[in-house]
Motif scaffolding. Structure first.
Motif, short mmCIF file in Angstrom:
data_model
loop_
_atom_site.label_atom_id
_atom_site.label_comp_id
_atom_site.label_asym_id
_atom_site.label_seq_id
_atom_site.Cartn_x
_atom_site.Cartn_y
_atom_site.Cartn_z
N ALA A 24 -10.81 5.54 8.41
CA ALA A 24 -9.67 4.67 8.05
C ALA A 24 -9.95 4.02 6.70
O ALA A 24 -11.10 3.86 6.28
CB ALA A 24 -9.49 3.58 9.10
N GLY A 25 -8.87 3.66 6.04
CA GLY A 25 -9.01 2.88 4.81
C GLY A 25 -9.21 1.42 5.17
O GLY A 25 -8.81 0.98 6.23
N TRP A 45 -6.61 8.29 -1.77
CA TRP A 45 -7.95 7.89 -2.18
C TRP A 45 -8.93 8.99 -1.80
O TRP A 45 -8.67 9.76 -0.86
CB TRP A 45 -8.37 6.53 -1.60
N LYS A 74 -1.53 10.38 1.42
CA LYS A 74 -0.30 9.97 2.12
C LYS A 74 0.88 10.30 1.21
O LYS A 74 0.91 9.87 0.05
CB LYS A 74 -0.33 8.47 2.43
N GLU A 81 -3.07 -5.38 4.55
CA GLU A 81 -3.97 -4.22 4.53
C GLU A 81 -3.30 -3.06 5.26
O GLU A 81 -3.46 -1.90 4.88
CB GLU A 81 -5.28 -4.59 5.23
N GLU A 82 -2.52 -3.35 6.29
CA GLU A 82 -2.06 -2.29 7.18
C GLU A 82 -0.95 -1.40 6.60
O GLU A 82 -0.78 -0.26 7.01
CB GLU A 82 -1.57 -2.90 8.51
N SER A 86 -0.60 0.68 2.03
CA SER A 86 -1.56 -0.17 2.72
C SER A 86 -2.59 -0.69 1.72
O SER A 86 -2.60 -0.30 0.56
CB SER A 86 -2.22 0.61 3.85
N MET A 87 -3.44 -1.59 2.17
CA MET A 87 -4.48 -2.21 1.33
C MET A 87 -3.85 -2.85 0.09
O MET A 87 -4.39 -2.80 -1.02
CB MET A 87 -5.56 -1.19 0.96
N ARG A 119 -5.93 13.41 6.23
CA ARG A 119 -7.25 12.81 5.99
C ARG A 119 -8.34 13.87 6.15
O ARG A 119 -8.24 14.73 7.04
CB ARG A 119 -7.54 11.70 7.01
O1 HGY Z 1 -6.34 3.81 7.00
C1 HGY Z 1 -5.35 3.24 6.56
O2 HGY Z 1 -4.49 3.83 5.92
C2 HGY Z 1 -5.15 1.77 6.82
O3 HGY Z 1 -4.97 1.15 5.61
N1 HGY Z 1 -6.24 1.17 7.58
#
Ligand code: HGY
Ligand code: MN
Ligand code: MN
Length: 434
Positions: free
Chosen positions: A362-363, A331, A220, A135-136, A143-144, A294
Motif C-alpha cells: 500500500a501507499g 509511484w 492508478k 492520505e486515503e 491519495s496521499m 500494483r
Molecule cells: O495504497 C494506496 O493507494 C493508499 O493511498 N493507501
C-alpha cells in the motif's frame, strides 16, 4: 535506550484507552469507522487530536491544505523530526489504518519529551506530530494528498481546487471545518511513521515489527468509457454503443490480467465506478472509473500496462465505445533509507521485539516523505491481513509494542542518529560540518 520506567504510560494502558476513545468518532455498527477526508467526522477527529495535543502543551499548526502539526520546540529554529500518519479513513473501513499511527506518534512524542525533561538532555532536533490530510484518496483523488503538497509533488493551489463527485472542492471542505490553514509547515530533517501492515506476513511469521525497506509500485489510471445514450428497450442491439458494457469488459479484463503473471506478481482492481446517466431505461453514455495496478516488479507493471492497452483497443472495437486512460497517480518501486532500517532493527533487538524487513504493497505518506528526508517506516501485525474493511484489527499487545518501538526510534532520531548515519554514508566528510 530511554528509561522505560519513566516512558511507558502505565504499560500502554493510556494508549489503548485513547485509541478506544478515538475509535468512537465515525464508528460504524460493524466495528469500523467511516471518516472521509474533509467531512464532519474528519473535523471531529481533528478537534479530538487538537485537544489531546494542546492539553499536553503541544503547539498546533495547520498548513494550507489542512495538514495538522503538533510541535515541541526545544531549540528555536532547529529543524524538526516529524512523526505521524493520517486520521482519514476509507468508507465503511477499519479504525486502525492511519489513526493508529497518528496516536502512536502522539504518545511516543510525549514519552520522548518526558525523557528529555528527566535527563535534561536537549536534543539538537525539535519534534512534531503530524496528521496528514487525505492520505486515503477516497473522496478527493489522488491519495496521499497532504503529504504530496508537503513534499512538493503537488501544489497547494492545484489540490485546493480538486473537487469530489458532488463538486465540493478541497478548499470548501477544509474551510467548512476551519482547517484551511495558513501556517508554514515545519522545517523537517527526518520522518517516522508506524502503520498496520494491511497484509498477513507479520502474523504468519509470528513477528512483532515490520521494517519497511521498499514500496511496491502503483499505477492508478482514471478511465473514461464513452458510448451513446439510447433506449434500453427499443434500440436494436446492433445500434447500441453501451459504455457500461465496455466498462464492464474492462473491469473483468483488468482482473484477468493479474492471473497472467506468475506468483501473484500483479495486483489489480477497479474500486470506483460512476455510470451516466445511471437510469434503468437508458443505455449508459459514459462510465468513469479508476483502475489500480500494483507490483513489486517494474517490468511486470510495464508489461501489464502494454497488455491493458491492447485490451482497451479490442473492447473499443467490439462495443463501439471510446476509452480514454489517464495517469491518475503513479509511484515506482522505491527504497527507504537503509540507515533507518538498521536503526529500527537495533531498537527492536534492544527492546526484545522480533522484526523483519518487508515491502509495503500500500501507499503511505512515508511513500512521499522518504523521497525528501530520511524516513523510517514501521509495521505492526494485522489480523488475517484485513484492511479497508470494518473487520480490520491489531491486537492490543502488538499496538502497545509498536508505541514502545516508535518511542525509542524517535528518541534516537531527535538526537540525530538517522540523519548522521545517512550523511555518513553519503559523504563522510560532511558529518564533521553538522
Ligand atoms: O495504497 C494506496 O493507494 C493508499 O493511498 N493507501
Ligand atoms: Mn493508511
Ligand atoms: Mn488506507
Amino acid at each position: 535506550m530511554i528509561d522505560p520506567t519513566i516512558n511507558t504510560d502505565r504499560a500502554g494502558e493510556d494508549f489503548i484507552a485513547d485509541f478506544t476513545s478515538l475509535s468512537r468518532i465515525g464508528a460504524t455498527p460493524g466495528g469500523g469507522v467511516h471518516r472521509l477526508a474533509g467531512t464532519v467526522e474528519d473535523g471531529q477527529l481533528r478537534a479530538w487530536l487538537r485537544n489531546w495535543l494542546e492539553s499536553r502543551d503541544f503547539t498546533v499548526t495547520i498548513d494550507a491544505v489542512g495538514n495538522m502539526f503538533g510541535l515541541i520546540e526545544w531549540t528555536p529554529n532547529a529543524p524538526y523530526v516529524l512523526v505521524g500518519s493520517h486520521l482519514d479513513s476509507q468508507p465503511m473501513a477499519g479504525r486502525f489504518d492511519g489513526a493508529y499511527g497518528v496516536l502512536a506518534a502522539a504518545h511516543a512524542a510525549v514519552r520522548v519529551r518526558r525523557n528529555v525533561t528527566a535527563t535534561g538532555q536537549t536534543p539538537p532536533f525539535n519534534l512534531a506530530v503530524v496528521n496528514w490530510f487525505n492520505e486515503e484518496g477516497a473522496r478527493f483523488q489522488p491519495s496521499m494528498m497532504g503529504s504530496s503538497v508537503f513534499t512538493g509533488k503537488l501544489s497547494a493551489e492545484h489540490v485546493l481546487a480538486i473537487t469530489d463527485p458532488d463538486g465540493v472542492s478541497v478548499e470548501q471542505a477544509l474551510t467548512a471545518l476551519g482547517y484551511r490553514g495558513t501556517d508554514a509547515a515545519p522545517e523537517t530533517a527526518a520522518y517516522a511513521e508506524i502503520h498496520i501492515e494491511q497484509g498477513r506476513h507479520l502474523e504468519k511469521d509470528g513477528v512483532s515489527i515490520g521494517l519497511v525497506d521498499a514500496t511496491w509500485a502503483a499505477h492508478k489510471y482514471s478511465a473514461v468509457v464513452r458510448g451513446e445514450q439510447s433506449h434500453t428497450g427499443s434500440t436494436v442491439m446492433a445500434d447500441r454503443r453501451d459504455a457500461l458494457v465496455g466498462a464492464s469488459r474492462l473491469v473483468v479484463a483488468l482482473r484477468d490480467l493479474a492471473d497472467t503473471f506468475a506468483d501473484s506478481a500483479l495486483h489489480t482492481s477497479v474500486g470506483q465506478l460512476f455510470a451516466l446517466p445511471n437510469s434503468p431505461v437508458v443505455v449508459a453514455s459514459e462510465v468513469r472509473m479508476v483502475l489500480d495496478l500494483r507490483s513489486a516488479d517494474a517490468e511486470v507493471l510495464a508489461e501489464a500496462d502494454a497488455r491493458l492497452h491492447e485490451h482497451v483497443a479490442v473492447i473499443e472495437k467490439r462495443d463501439g465505445v471510446h476509452i480514454e486512460l489517464t495517469q491518475a497517480h503513479f509511484w515506482g518501486v522505491q527504497s527507504y533509507q537503509p540507515e533507518g532500517i538498521d536503526l529500527a532493527r537495533a531498537v527492536a533487538g534492544e527492546l526484545g521485539l522480533s522484526s523483519q524487513t518487508m515491502m509495503t504493497l500500500a501507499g503511505h505518506d512515508s511513500t512521499n516523505l522518504k523521497d525528501v528526508v530520511p524516513t523510517v517506516m514501521l509495521f505492526v501485525p494485522s489480523v488475517d491481513g484485513i484492511s479497508h474493511n470494518e473487520g480490520e484489527l491489531t491486537h492490543d499487545d502488538d499496538a502497545r509494542a509498536g508505541v514502545d518501538m516508535l518511542t525509542e526510534v524517535l528518541a534516537r532520531m531527535c538526537q540525530g542518529a538517522l540523519q548522521d548515519a545517512v550523511l555518513q554514508h553519503a559523504a563522510p566528510a560532511q558529518v564533521a560540518q553538522r
